[in-house]
Design a protein around this motif. Sequence first.
Motif, short mmCIF file in Angstrom:
data_model
loop_
_atom_site.label_atom_id
_atom_site.label_comp_id
_atom_site.label_asym_id
_atom_site.label_seq_id
_atom_site.Cartn_x
_atom_site.Cartn_y
_atom_site.Cartn_z
N PRO A 63 0.83 -1.21 0.00
CA PRO A 63 0.00 0.00 0.00
C PRO A 63 0.86 1.26 0.00
O PRO A 63 2.09 1.18 0.15
N PRO A 64 0.26 2.44 -0.16
CA PRO A 64 1.04 3.68 -0.29
C PRO A 64 2.02 3.94 0.85
O PRO A 64 3.06 4.55 0.64
N ASP A 65 1.70 3.49 2.06
CA ASP A 65 2.61 3.64 3.19
C ASP A 65 3.00 2.27 3.74
O ASP A 65 2.97 2.04 4.95
N GLY A 66 3.39 1.40 2.81
CA GLY A 66 3.77 0.05 3.16
C GLY A 66 5.16 -0.04 3.76
O GLY A 66 5.84 0.97 3.99
N PRO A 67 5.64 -1.26 4.02
CA PRO A 67 6.90 -1.44 4.76
C PRO A 67 8.12 -0.87 4.07
O PRO A 67 9.02 -0.33 4.74
N ASP A 91 -2.70 0.73 -5.48
CA ASP A 91 -3.70 1.76 -5.23
C ASP A 91 -4.81 1.18 -4.35
O ASP A 91 -5.38 0.13 -4.68
N PRO A 92 -5.14 1.83 -3.22
CA PRO A 92 -6.14 1.26 -2.31
C PRO A 92 -7.52 1.13 -2.93
O PRO A 92 -8.28 0.23 -2.58
N ARG A 115 4.35 8.24 -10.52
CA ARG A 115 4.15 6.92 -11.09
C ARG A 115 4.81 6.85 -12.48
O ARG A 115 4.49 7.66 -13.35
N LYS A 116 5.69 5.89 -12.66
CA LYS A 116 6.39 5.71 -13.93
C LYS A 116 5.39 5.60 -15.07
O LYS A 116 4.42 4.85 -15.00
N TYR A 131 2.96 -3.77 -13.45
CA TYR A 131 2.28 -2.58 -12.95
C TYR A 131 1.74 -1.76 -14.11
O TYR A 131 2.11 -1.98 -15.27
N ARG A 132 0.84 -0.84 -13.79
CA ARG A 132 0.20 0.01 -14.77
C ARG A 132 1.01 1.30 -14.95
O ARG A 132 1.68 1.75 -14.02
#
Length: 278
Positions: A63-67, A91-92, A115-116, A131-132
């Motif tokens: 998630p956006p604030d993952g490990p 994206d959540p 985002r690339k 990934y998108r």
Amino acid sequence: MSAESLTVALITDVFPTREDEPRLLSHLAKARARGAQLAVLPELPLNRWAPVSRAPSDADAEPPDGPRVRAMAMAARTTGLSLLGGAIVRDPGSGRRHNTAVLFDSSGEALLRYRKIHLPDEEGYWEARHYRPGNRPARPVSVAGFEIGVQVCSDANRPQGCNALAAMGADVILLPRATPEETYRRWRLVLRANAITSCAYVVSVNRPETGSEGVIGGPSMVAGPSGEVLIETRDPVAAVSLQRTALERARNEYPGYLDVRADIYQRAWRQARDGAGS
């Protein structure tokens, strides 16, 4: 307020396990000791290079604030450096995954997420399957008195993005990448050209050769705003000083002083789009 110089550290190393995180902190401490205010990591620095495989794994994303994001924020906060890192972020809302660069300030707060946009789909780089693509540039943000823009790897091969960041005020464009040794001469040319045409510094940090990531490996480099190569290095920690006077000189000399005719190119792209759809 603008500063006269910015010292940037290039960290040509990756940290794909929790056991690698002390080495990240050690590298950043060395960078800080060399006067760095900003450190740049390679593309997806806390991931293994997942796109070497065609099949994505759920464990590679977060998630956006993952490990991984939290670990990089902690590294910035602990060492007092601004830090560019990145992760595969889910994206959540939609569940879609993106190769997301994150720029942290020296307190660990995220200043910018990008985002690339341009995703390879070939042997060793099956990124379009993992990934998108993103759909917009991120507006540059201020770090230590310099305006910082961000792209990721193959985005550099479409120079419109680099030029757009410069038009939005970027003094420095950070470009983490994961590229093979045999293509470095071409990358060197592209990065120098992007620096010249945008009148900005281009700082590109590559993943090192590890033995488990296919053909990745080759130098990290920095190109000055007139196209000069300031550093090429494979060292895990290197630092370079970026000077505002070089930016001013490039913008006042040819081709920097030429008008940026965005209105003309906007019409041209619209004509190209409409023609392609006819």
